[in-house]
Design a protein around this motif. Structure first.
Motif, PDB file in Angstrom:
ATOM      1  N   GLU A 223       0.845  -1.180  -0.124  1.00  0.00           N
ATOM      2  CA  GLU A 223      -0.074   0.078  -0.124  1.00  0.00           C
ATOM      3  C   GLU A 223       0.833   1.130   0.025  1.00  0.00           C
ATOM      4  OE1 GLU A 223      -2.760  -0.187   3.074  1.00  0.00           O
ATOM      5  OE2 GLU A 223      -3.760  -1.990   2.686  1.00  0.00           O
ATOM      6  N   ILE A 224       0.419   2.415  -0.725  1.00  0.00           N
ATOM      7  CA  ILE A 224       1.280   3.323  -0.848  1.00  0.00           C
ATOM      8  C   ILE A 224       0.750   4.605  -0.027  1.00  0.00           C
ATOM      9  CG2 ILE A 224       2.033   5.180  -2.484  1.00  0.00           C
ATOM     10  CD1 ILE A 224       3.334   2.335  -3.202  1.00  0.00           C
ATOM     11  N   GLY A 225       1.507   5.315   0.729  1.00  0.00           N
ATOM     12  CA  GLY A 225       1.201   6.305   1.430  1.00  0.00           C
ATOM     13  C   GLY A 225       0.817   7.475   1.129  1.00  0.00           C
ATOM     14  N   GLU A 226       0.115   8.524   1.683  1.00  0.00           N
ATOM     15  CA  GLU A 226      -0.148   9.869   1.020  1.00  0.00           C
ATOM     16  C   GLU A 226       1.198  10.600   0.533  1.00  0.00           C
ATOM     17  OE1 GLU A 226      -2.017  12.324   3.872  1.00  0.00           O
ATOM     18  OE2 GLU A 226      -3.527  10.723   4.328  1.00  0.00           O
ATOM     19  N   ASP A 227       0.973  11.374  -0.729  1.00  0.00           N
ATOM     20  CA  ASP A 227       1.956  11.915  -1.305  1.00  0.00           C
ATOM     21  C   ASP A 227       2.373  13.404  -0.566  1.00  0.00           C
ATOM     22  OD1 ASP A 227       1.844  10.528  -3.381  1.00  0.00           O
ATOM     23  OD2 ASP A 227       0.681  11.814  -4.759  1.00  0.00           O
ATOM     24  N   GLY A 233       6.570  23.165  -4.812  1.00  0.00           N
ATOM     25  CA  GLY A 233       5.204  22.961  -5.244  1.00  0.00           C
ATOM     26  C   GLY A 233       4.843  21.648  -6.126  1.00  0.00           C
ATOM     27  N   ASN A 234       6.030  20.908  -6.238  1.00  0.00           N
ATOM     28  CA  ASN A 234       5.961  19.771  -7.147  1.00  0.00           C
ATOM     29  C   ASN A 234       5.574  18.543  -5.940  1.00  0.00           C
ATOM     30  OD1 ASN A 234       6.691  20.997  -9.331  1.00  0.00           O
ATOM     31  ND2 ASN A 234       8.980  20.775  -8.625  1.00  0.00           N
ATOM     32  N   PRO A 235       4.561  17.681  -6.441  1.00  0.00           N
ATOM     33  CA  PRO A 235       4.206  16.623  -5.584  1.00  0.00           C
ATOM     34  C   PRO A 235       5.327  15.324  -5.525  1.00  0.00           C
ATOM     35  CG  PRO A 235       3.332  16.092  -7.725  1.00  0.00           C
ATOM     36  CD  PRO A 235       3.899  17.529  -7.739  1.00  0.00           C
ATOM     37  N   ILE A 236       5.511  14.884  -4.257  1.00  0.00           N
ATOM     38  CA  ILE A 236       6.384  13.633  -3.897  1.00  0.00           C
ATOM     39  C   ILE A 236       5.754  12.435  -3.736  1.00  0.00           C
ATOM     40  CG2 ILE A 236       8.449  12.737  -2.574  1.00  0.00           C
ATOM     41  CD1 ILE A 236       8.935  15.901  -1.740  1.00  0.00           C
ATOM     42  N   PRO A 237       5.838  11.360  -4.631  1.00  0.00           N
ATOM     43  CA  PRO A 237       5.082  10.162  -4.408  1.00  0.00           C
ATOM     44  C   PRO A 237       5.305   9.641  -3.114  1.00  0.00           C
ATOM     45  CG  PRO A 237       6.272  10.309  -6.510  1.00  0.00           C
ATOM     46  CD  PRO A 237       6.945  11.146  -5.727  1.00  0.00           C
ATOM     47  N   GLY A 238       3.970   9.154  -2.612  1.00  0.00           N
ATOM     48  CA  GLY A 238       3.971   8.582  -1.400  1.00  0.00           C
ATOM     49  C   GLY A 238       4.895   7.263  -1.179  1.00  0.00           C
ATOM     50  N   LEU A 239       5.212   6.829  -0.277  1.00  0.00           N
ATOM     51  CA  LEU A 239       6.415   5.541   0.096  1.00  0.00           C
ATOM     52  C   LEU A 239       5.286   4.394   0.411  1.00  0.00           C
ATOM     53  CD1 LEU A 239       8.899   7.142   2.196  1.00  0.00           C
ATOM     54  CD2 LEU A 239       9.085   6.929  -0.528  1.00  0.00           C
ATOM     55  N   PRO A 240       5.827   3.167  -0.301  1.00  0.00           N
ATOM     56  CA  PRO A 240       5.205   1.758   0.179  1.00  0.00           C
ATOM     57  C   PRO A 240       5.433   1.475   1.510  1.00  0.00           C
ATOM     58  CG  PRO A 240       7.109   1.448  -1.051  1.00  0.00           C
ATOM     59  CD  PRO A 240       6.943   2.837  -1.151  1.00  0.00           C
ATOM     60  N   GLY A 241       4.705   0.933   2.207  1.00  0.00           N
ATOM     61  CA  GLY A 241       5.099   0.244   3.471  1.00  0.00           C
ATOM     62  C   GLY A 241       6.176  -0.489   3.421  1.00  0.00           C
ATOM     63  N   ASN A 242       6.750  -0.728   4.870  1.00  0.00           N
ATOM     64  CA  ASN A 242       8.062  -1.565   4.772  1.00  0.00           C
ATOM     65  C   ASN A 242       7.633  -3.031   4.819  1.00  0.00           C
ATOM     66  OD1 ASN A 242       9.767   0.568   5.333  1.00  0.00           O
ATOM     67  ND2 ASN A 242       9.047   0.896   7.238  1.00  0.00           N
ATOM     68  N   ASP A 243       8.510  -3.880   4.333  1.00  0.00           N
ATOM     69  CA  ASP A 243       8.293  -5.404   4.305  1.00  0.00           C
ATOM     70  C   ASP A 243       8.596  -5.776   5.680  1.00  0.00           C
ATOM     71  OD1 ASP A 243       7.640  -5.305   1.561  1.00  0.00           O
ATOM     72  OD2 ASP A 243       9.894  -5.829   1.038  1.00  0.00           O
ATOM     73  N   PRO A 244       8.260  -6.877   6.106  1.00  0.00           N
ATOM     74  CA  PRO A 244       8.325  -7.372   7.453  1.00  0.00           C
ATOM     75  C   PRO A 244       9.724  -8.091   7.473  1.00  0.00           C
ATOM     76  CG  PRO A 244       7.139  -8.841   6.290  1.00  0.00           C
ATOM     77  CD  PRO A 244       7.079  -7.802   5.343  1.00  0.00           C
TER      78      PRO A 244
END
Length: 739
Positions: A223-227, A233-244
């Motif tokens: 799942e991707i987090g919020e940008d 003013g440029n968007p930065i893509p959200g980061l995926p959750g960490n793997d176990p």
């Protein structure tokens, strides 16, 4: 650790310097301590660098990013204003340094233009102006002001592991743990596999049974987090959750989304604060099943040997399977069953082995076939030149047959058999009504009543892996593929491998050609009676009776040859490990600029040395046996008949040691004989290289190019000299002119 504040006599600038930072109890000063001492030395406080710069300098020393060179602590006298943008563009800092001769002047116009041209959004110019005005009136000469801050991207929900395994119940797990420990006690498994220091069996909270390629765990969907947003003013893509976090993973294959079993065995699981620990102990119980052919002429065992800590095949297990199909005990022998177990042990998969064959009836005026070779579990067998393959006898009246159960087969059910045809690989001789067929070549003999021939070459068109099993062939072998780890190839003729080899064994009684190389992992071995040629070798063991030719390089290998070792390609280097080359070496580079220990022995027959070591080991074993015999003879409880037996054994061992002593003495004399040889380096030989011959050593202490090493028997030492490139004809003409 010591630190000082001093002024340079030449440029009149003040510096902070440290010494003794290597000590374990090193404690760096705080910024306020440094500032106080600097002010005491006469440096105005407003002219000192700020605490952040001082701390960055110390961090570089602590984490090894810079040498402890002196730090200039006095600010530059000129005015400076610049923007410092962090690498992820989420923060901008304005740095201002006032001029020394104008301590209350700041060029606001320059700063405003710089900020307007930066492209940074949402700058609070009013707040900045107030802070810059206050800074102008202050005594400090430098300041860092946050201009803008972006919004950091957020991480999504962490991924979790979805299990696809069935954990064993407590009773089952306890029984299996006892079985695994018993496997160590009976030497079916190495102790370190069970009593592993990183993840021992006792640490496992759960056990599960896994088959090769079984899916053990699946990672939940990412799942991707919020940008976020940068300062422009440029968007930065959200980061995926960490793997176990998963630890160990021995015999477990990990992909982006799955954890799979790399082999069949027992899965050990343990969950702690660090994460999930997984490893598989190889385990598979032996399996056997008896099958009778439709015509009742063959009894076949279908077997698969146990793996790892699993149970092994046993005579009782095989006999029980044969009893299940009502095969009489007199139709097979224990030796045949032992051969069957040996064949199953060599294979990594299930095999079929014929343990009993009926006797075919012979028609009148037909030939009786008596096969003299054991075909085992197939209709082919490896034979050597001169082996008797088949005897045929002409029977005028015919003969009754018998099936595997001992039932009589009448003559009228027999087919008329003629003498089989042969090619040049099989020779036949006739003596009256008997014809004997003998192998005229080594190779693979195919069973047939119509045509007898021996295939003296065998081609493997795939990789040699667990599916193919180990390869054993009396003739030439050609492998068009790679050789996987823990596999072996043994050829009675020459061996050609069009691929690479891993931690494996390659053995040939003739020559070896590899259109690839070997990455041996310190255990992979290549052995050939004659010459060996390959592209590269890494952490492998190479043994050859003839010359060894390597195209590219040889890295950290153990090499032994009674010929010459030649590495002629690019880079043409022999690095690390050791080589025993009776006739020397020809390489481009020997050793490495990083000073890798490399040992080269030359000029002696090292196969003789091997024989000496074998005989010396045998002598030590005999001495140990003699000590045990003496101890038993001194025991008053030893029976009289046992004493006589021990005395006879003692005499045999003493005679054996006497003979071994004579052999060792003669071999050592031969070993001291010098073989004309040279170690020729057309490129560079580096420090770390040690050359040895006849117990004399030469250590290279500085890089040297274009040289040759030889052993001078008269001087009794190794000599290094430049390679003479002049042709022999030119040399002789020069000598003639001098004369």
């Amino acid at each position: 650790m010591n630190w000082t504040i001093k002024q340079n006599d030449h440029n009149k600038k003040w510096y902070f310097s440290v010494s003794g930072v290597e000590s374990a109890d090193c404690v760096f000063p705080q910024y306020e301590e440094m500032k106080a001492r600097a002010v005491q030395a006469g440096v105005p406080a407003e002219n000192l660098i700020n605490a952040r710069q001082f701390e960055r300098y110390l961090d570089k020393i602590v984490y090894g990013k810079t040498l402890p060179i002196p730090l200039e602590i006095e600010l530059d006298p000129s005015f400076d204003a610049r923007l410092i943008i962090e690498s992820d563009k989420t923060k901008a800092v304005l740095y201002i340094r006032k001029a020394k001769d104008a301590p209350h002047s700041v060029d606001k116009k320059l700063i405003t233009n710089m900020l307007n041209n930066s492209g940074i959004e949402n700058i609070d110019f009013k707040s900045l102006d107030e802070k810059i005005t206050a800074f102008s009136a202050a005594a400090e000469r430098e300041i860092e002001l946050v201009v803008a801050e972006g919004i950091l991207p957020q991480r999504g929900k962490n991924r979790t592991l979805i299990p696809h395994i069935t954990k064993l119940q407590n009773e089952q797990a306890a029984a299996l743990r006892k079985k695994l420990i018993h496997a160590v006690e009976t030497a079916r498994e190495q102790a370190q596999v069970i009593y592993d220091k990183d993840f021992p069996l006792s640490e496992a909270q759960y056990l599960a049974v896994a088959a090769k390629n079984d899916l053990l765990f699946e990672f939940s969907q990412s799942e991707i987090g919020e940008d976020g947003m940068d300062i422009y003013g440029n968007p930065i893509p959200g980061l995926p959750g960490n793997d176990p976090f998963v630890l160990d993973l021995r015999n477990v294959e990990q992909t982006n989304d799955h954890l799979k079993a790399a082999c069949s065995g027992i899965l050990l699981l343990a969950q702690n604060n660090e994460g999930l620990k997984l490893r598989i102990i190889p385990y598979k119980d032996a399996e056997v099943k008896a099958v009778i052919s439709e015509d009742n002429m063959e009894a076949i065992l279908v077997m698969e040997s146990g793996k790892g800590a699993g149970s092994r095949l046993s005579l009782s297990q095989l006999k029980k399977a044969l009893e299940a199909v009502n095969l009489p005990e007199n139709r097979y022998s224990d030796d045949i069953l032992k051969d069957a177990m040996y064949e199953a042990h060599l294979s990594s998969r299930a095999i079929e082995f014929t343990v009993s064959r009926g006797i075919e009836p012979v028609a009148p005026h037909s030939y009786k076939f008596d096969w003299k070779v054991q075909f085992g579990h197939s209709n082919t067998v490896s034979v050597k030149r001169g082996d008797v393959l088949l005897e045929t006898t002409l029977l005028e009246a015919g003969e009754k047959g018998v099936d595997v159960f001992g039932n009589i087969i009448e003559i009228d059910k027999a087919e008329v058999l003629k003498l089989p045809q042969t090619d040049t690989t099989v020779r036949s001789t006739q003596d009256g009504k008997k014809v004997v067929f003998t192998a005229a070549a080594a190779g693979e003999f195919v069973k047939s009543t119509e045509m007898l021939k021996i295939l003296n070459s065998k081609t493997i068109s795939t990789d040699v892996n667990n599916e193919t099993g180990d390869i054993l062939f009396a003739g030439d072998i050609i492998v068009n593929g790679n050789i996987d780890a823990n596999r072996s190839i043994k050829a009675g003729g020459s061996l050609t491998v069009n691929g690479d080899a891993g931690i494996s064994l390659l053995y040939t009684k003739e020559s070896l050609l590899m259109n690839g190389g070997i990455r041996g992992g310190s255990r992979g071995t290549v052995w050939t009676k004659n010459t060996m040629a390959l592209h590269f070798a890494e952490t492998a063991r190479l043994f050859a009776g003839g010359n060894i030719y390597i195209d590219d390089y040889c890295f950290r290998c153990v090499v032994k040859t009674n010929g010459e070792l030649a590495i002629s390609g690019e880079p043409g280097s022999f690095i690390g490990g050791n080589a025993h080359a009776a006739r020397g070496m020809k390489v481009r580079n020997l050793g490495d600029y990083k000073t890798v220990r490399t040992i080269i022995s030359f000029g002696q027959d090292y196969l003789i040395k091997d024989r000496i070591e074998v005989y010396e080991k045998q002598t030590q074993e005999n001495l140990a046996a003699l000590a045990r015999i003496e101890s038993e003879l001194e025991n008053p409880a030893t029976p009289a008949d046992r004493i006589q037996e021990l005395r006879e054994q003692k005499v045999i061992l003493l005679k054996s040691n006497t003979a071994l002593g004579i052999k060792i003495f003669k071999l050592k004399e031969h070993f001291e004989s010098h073989i004309p040889s040279a170690v020729k380096i057309t490129g560079t030989v580096y420090p770390g290289v040690i050359l040895e011959s006849h117990g004399r050593y030469y250590e290279v202490r500085e890089p040297t190019s274009h040289v040759v090493f030889t052993f001078d028997p008269e001087l009794g030492r190794i000599i290094c000299k430049p390679i003479d490139e002049k042709p022999a004809k030119e040399q002789s003409s020069v000598l003639t002119e001098l004369e």
